[in-house]
Enzyme design. Structure first.
Site, PDB file in Angstrom:
ATOM      1  N   ASP A 154      -3.173  -1.151   3.198  1.00 34.41           N
ATOM      2  CA  ASP A 154      -2.926  -2.665   3.964  1.00 34.41           C
ATOM      3  C   ASP A 154      -3.468  -1.955   5.427  1.00 34.41           C
ATOM      4  OD1 ASP A 154      -1.458  -4.566   5.263  1.00 34.41           O
ATOM      5  OD2 ASP A 154       0.074  -4.362   3.817  1.00 34.41           O
TER       6      ASP A 154
ATOM      7  N   HIS B  95       0.967  -5.710   9.975  1.00 31.24           N
ATOM      8  CA  HIS B  95       0.792  -6.205   9.027  1.00 31.24           C
ATOM      9  C   HIS B  95       1.635  -4.478   7.721  1.00 31.24           C
ATOM     10  CE1 HIS B  95       0.785  -7.160   4.616  1.00 31.24           C
ATOM     11  NE2 HIS B  95       1.604  -8.366   5.513  1.00 31.24           N
TER      12      HIS B  95
ATOM     13  N   SER C 128       3.754 -11.170   0.085  1.00 27.76           N
ATOM     14  CA  SER C 128       3.403  -9.674   0.667  1.00 27.76           C
ATOM     15  C   SER C 128       4.591  -9.327   1.367  1.00 27.76           C
ATOM     16  CB  SER C 128       2.137  -9.676   1.509  1.00 27.76           C
ATOM     17  OG  SER C 128       2.548 -10.654   3.010  1.00 27.76           O
TER      18      SER C 128
END
Length: 989
Positions: A374, A405, A571
């Protein structure tokens, strides 16, 4: 055809033969573009693709280094003072950039030498491209001792050039990859840049090609890149060379205190209009969004969960963070009377799955190495106990998360914070920073990071990424290699719901655990992508995906520097499952953990333990059902190596779960019923079926609606002709098993239940300390409904064969108003994006069959009508003649939907991509109208090139028209319905 339901299935047939008046097909092999999947509330917006990669620097050492790009500066704020207002995506190929794959893993220097032998020395050989890393390759101060990123190398080259440029066969450059994977371990690929232009146009370049006995030797091509590919194909040890792709993701943030017309400035993730380096230079945008829906983002301050969506509701005081509205007040995320809070007793996502029960037994992920691919994480983040290693695979010289994120995803897996706990707080977290703060990534970054994960023996990987391109072989095959090395891969299924046929890669691959999202009311989240897979079309039938679903709406997770916030998207659902997998792995005693566990075993535990959500979600929406942590644990507790089929029970009469199959019974004379299942081999990496599967009519217990065993004396299973196709080899840990069912003539007048059992045996090599083959026999109960053959006037045939979709070509959507998703990639099948039409026909009593072959391959006397919807492929002369005879001599009706086709419109969608040095043009319009007009010419019908939008009334019912073609010609005596709608065709088109 053999393999029609296989791992990759059928691909589009050959080149597209379009009319000369249309733009020719740009045979572009779209490579991988990676997209983060996250907040499903973001609003898609079109933004200028330039100026986003301001920290980007050439990685071949040919340009200056980046400016100050420390993500730990102003950008690492988790967007606390900004509101997410929009997001856009640009995917593009790098200029002349190729990933060259080799047959073997060798030191990077050996691959460099092999390329020098094949192509001659690179243009940047004198720049020291193969020397020691420069002293500039230094991580940030807080990152000392951890793995850094790509930087130029400056020491003397391994193979300096001793030839003048005009004598070299190919003008190419070596692209430096100075990262942990290439420094510490052998690699299986290289990245090169190839120039198309020769320095002296008048110079004749001599290229020596290997002799061949297959065909006369011809002059080599003059195009530099084509010549390079030719030489690479002949080079020893080279597997292939494929273009690398770059993805740019952009968020549009607005400061909470900014005026309404303020775009939020140029914070990281926003659109910076400045001129920037482009990772090797230049390049226009793609024709639109080539990736999954761009929905990354954090819920801004003031956000309150949608009560109707079934969010996880909480008190602000409980979570220590008040939600301020625009007036500075506080928004309570509950309904009047507290009905919102009563929807769920669980406070956190881990409570919803009762992870604490396993914690109390002493299981918390200890000893399990989980990789998070990520945007990175801070080393000193207070939520994590064991950040074992952080690596950076981008050109930015930081290991920190500047977006939020990656921190959020890692927190869902392993946070120890009491306000937003993760599933496995004692797991060893390995972060792979593969996205920049501007959300840029490259195929090669992922390949290197994957190689490093293999070399360092990571156990579990979470990929909250995806896109519709399943033909980027370097990425797709590397995923197979990851799984083959025993790594359990979990990936988000995509945020392109509620449309069907929107599965994202790599979650759609056989060996990956694909995860969809549900809300806390156990409703499929509207953003969650759904099946079936479309690899196998048009000949075969898609597979069931997602594998499981988990909570993915309003899940709490970690902020960049501490604290918690909510986020929605697949996600989020993906790390929920990855965290559960990490926790489950720790349940198995360490001394036998990795002797028992493998990707096949974990998939079996998850899908067999999952709870089917009753009362609505279909199998292609929820897969095996919602994750059940404790049921999966029980499967692992006493697990013995075995094989299985997914799904493991096939009751095609059970509606709505088994939609679309339960909506239409079998009958004699129909096109074969097809179903594509997955064989999971928990016994080992590789295996095979001992013999072809066997269909045994009846004789096996299938629970009936009244609680009986479902075995009836009048069972029609013996009247079914069932045939199979299956993988020759189950690798890695899985393969396909497709079966075809027809009703024999003996049952043409019968009705009732037809049941039976599919039986097959899987063999695998011996396990540790074993000397005999492992063997597992699988028995799968199957149940159908059989009816009498319907009359001809109720039978309709859908032609699937002439439908072409992305990938591999630039095939535009039928509706030109869909500007944020212009690619036609949903399958154009009655069970994907045309499921509404399928249901409508069934509701009216029609029976719809699907033809995956040319029009010469069906008996028109059996059908009342043929449906040609969204047809892009050409029709052969034999097909044109047969259809004429079928209509004139056999009374077949033909139903044709003519989507837009306008050459000027297609030319307006054409652009020059200076990454590939070629023009990209749609291979057709919404439909291939010239081909349809050829097909309809014998009947006197023709479509025109207008692009119609609006609503008309037909027999008292409103009909919406979106980018439709006009009817330009009809035969004398035809009935024509007129409607007044807008023509949006370009002027002069």
């Amino acid at each position: 055809p053999r393999g029609a339901a296989g791992r990759r299935g059928s691909t589009t047939r050959g080149a597209f033969a379009l009319r000369s008046s249309a733009a020719r097909c740009a045979r572009v092999g779209f490579g991988l573009a990676i997209a983060l999947l996250a907040c499903a509330r973001c609003v898609a917006a079109v933004a200028d693709p330039t100026g986003r990669d301001r920290c980007d620097a050439p990685i071949d050492g040919t340009g200056p280094g980046p400016a100050t790009c420390d993500a730990g500066d102003a950008v690492a704020t988790d967007a606390d003072d900004r509101r997410l207002t929009g997001v856009s995506t640009t995917a593009e190929f790098l200029r002349d950039r190729y990933v060259v794959r080799f047959d073997d893993y060798r030191p990077i220097e050996a691959h460099y030498d092999a390329l020098v032998r094949a192509l001659g020395p690179p243009l940047n050989a004198d720049d020291g491209v193969m020397g020691e890393p420069s002293t500039d390759d230094t991580p940030d101060d807080d990152d000392v001792g951890e793995s850094g990123s790509t930087a130029p190398r400056t020491a003397p080259p391994t193979a300096p050039s001793d030839q003048p440029l005009e004598r070299r066969g190919v003008r190419w450059r070596w692209v430096v990859r100075d990262n942990p994977a290439t420094r510490k371990f052998p690699t299986d690929f290289a990245v090169i840049a190839v120039d198309d232009d020769e320095p002296e146009p008048t110079t004749v370049t001599t290229v020596t090609t290997a002799p061949t006995t297959k065909a006369p030797q011809t002059a080599p091509p003059t195009d530099g890149r084509a010549r390079a590919l030719l030489l690479l194909a002949a080079a020893s040890g080279v597997r292939d060379a494929r273009r690398e792709q770059r993805l740019v993701r952009s968020l549009a943030w607005e400061r909470a205190d900014a005026p309404a017309n303020d775009d939020g400035g140029a914070d990281s993730g926003g659109a910076d209009s400045g001129d920037v380096s482009r990772h090797g230079g230049g390049g226009g945008p793609s024709p639109g969004r080539l990736r999954t829906r761009p929905t990354i983002g954090m819920e801004p301050p003031g956000y309150a969960p949608d009560l109707d969506a079934g969010g996880l509701y909480h008190d602000d005081k409980e979570f220590g963070d008040s939600n301020e509205d625009e007036d500075g007040g506080t928004t309570d995320a509950t309904t009047e009377g507290g009905t919102g809070r009563s929807l769920l007793a669980a406070r956190h996502v881990v409570d919803a799955f009762d992870a604490a029960a396993l914690w109390r037994e002493g299981f918390s992920g200890k000893g399990v190495k989980t990789g998070v691919f990520d945007t990175g994480v801070r080393a000193d983040h207070p939520h994590f106990r064991k950040i074992k290693e952080r690596t950076n695979w981008t050109h930015e010289r930081t290991l920190n998360d500047g977006l939020g994120h990656g921190t959020f995803v890692a927190g869902v897996v392993a946070s120890q914070d009491g306000e937003c706990p993760g599933f496995a707080p004692d797991a060893e977290i390995h972060t792979f920073r593969v996205f920049t703060n501007d959300q840029v990534s490259y195929t090669s970054w992922f390949l290197d990071a994957f190689n490093y994960a293999i070399a360092t023996e990571v156990n579990v990987i979470n990929l909250s990424i995806g896109g519709p391109d399943y033909l980027d072989l370097p990425f797709v095959e590397k995923i197979d290699e990851i799984v083959a090395n025993g790594i359990i891969m979990v990936s988000a299924i995509g945020n392109d719901g509620p449309l069907y046929g929107t599965l994202n890669n790599p979650a759609d691959q056989l060996d990956v655990i694909g995860v969809g999202g549900v809300d806390y009311r156990d409703k499929i989240a509207s953003f969650s992508s759904r099946g079936m897979s479309t690899h196998e079309l048009p000949h075969g039938y898609g597979r069931v995906k997602p594998d499981v679903v988990a909570y993915g709406r309003d899940v709490m997770g970690s902020k960049i520097a501490g604290g918690c916030r909510s986020l929605s998207g697949t996600s989020v659902a993906s790390p929920v499952v990855a965290g559960a997998v990490t926790l489950l792995a720790s349940v198995v005693p360490i001394e036998r953990r990795w002797k028992v566990l493998n990707p096949g075993v974990m998939k079996q535990a998850l899908v067999e333990g999952a709870d089917v959500i009753p009362g609505g979600p279909m199998i292609y929406e929820q897969g095996a059902g919602k994750l059940n942590l404790h049921a999966s644990r029980e499967i692992l507790r006493d697990y013995a190596p075995r094989a299985s089929l997914v799904p493991g029970r096939l009751d095609f009469t059970a509606c709505p779960y088994m939609w679309p199959h339960c909506r239409q019974a079998l009958y004699h004379g129909a096109m074969p019923f097809m179903f594509n299942a997955t064989v999971v081999n928990g016994m080992g990496l590789t295996g095979w079926l001992e013999a072809a599967p066997v269909w045994t009519p009846g004789g096996y217990e299938i629970e009936g609606d009244d609680g009986d065993d479902g075995i009836r004396s009048d069972d029609l299973g013996k009247h079914l002709d069932v045939r199979f196709e299956f993988s020759d080899v189950l690798w890695p840990y899985s393969g396909y098993l497709a079966f075809y069912a027809r009703v024999k003539k003996s049952a043409s007048g019968l009705e009732g239940v037809a049941s039976g059992v599919i039986t097959f045996t899987v063999l695998s090599p011996p396990g540790p300390d074993e000397t005999t083959l492992r063997r597992s026999t699988v028995r799968v109960p199957v149940k159908f409904q059989v009816i009498k053959t319907p009359p001809r006037e109720k039978r309709v045939l859908w032609s699937q064969y002439h439908s072409v979709r992305y990938p591999p070509g630039y095939v535009p959507r039928d509706n030109l108003d869909a500007k944020n998703d212009i690619l036609d990639w949903h399958g154009d099948h009655p069970h994907t994006n045309y499921h509404g039409m399928y249901d409508a026909l069934r509701d009216k009593g029609y029976f719809l069959e699907i033809l995956g072959s040319p029009l010469t391959c069906f008996d028109a006397a059996r059908y009342g009508a043929l449906m040609l919807v969204d047809a892009e492929e050409e029709y052969s002369e034999a097909e044109v003649k047969k259809l004429r005879d079928d209509v004139v001599l056999r009374g077949l009706g033909v139903f044709v939907v003519g989507d837009w086709y306008n050459v000027k419109q297609m030319e307006s969608m054409r652009f020059f991509d200076d990454n590939t040095h070629s023009h990209w043009t749609p291979v057709t319009g919404g439909a291939n109208v010239p081909a349809l007009n050829d097909l309809l010419k014998p009947f006197g019908f023709a479509f025109g090139d207008r692009i119609l939008h609006g609503a008309a009334t037909l027999n008292g019912q409103a009909v919406a028209i979106a980018s439709g073609a006009n009817i330009a010609r009809v035969p004398a005596g035809a009935f024509v319905h007129k409607g007044f709608v807008a023509d949006k065709a370009p002027k002069g088109g």
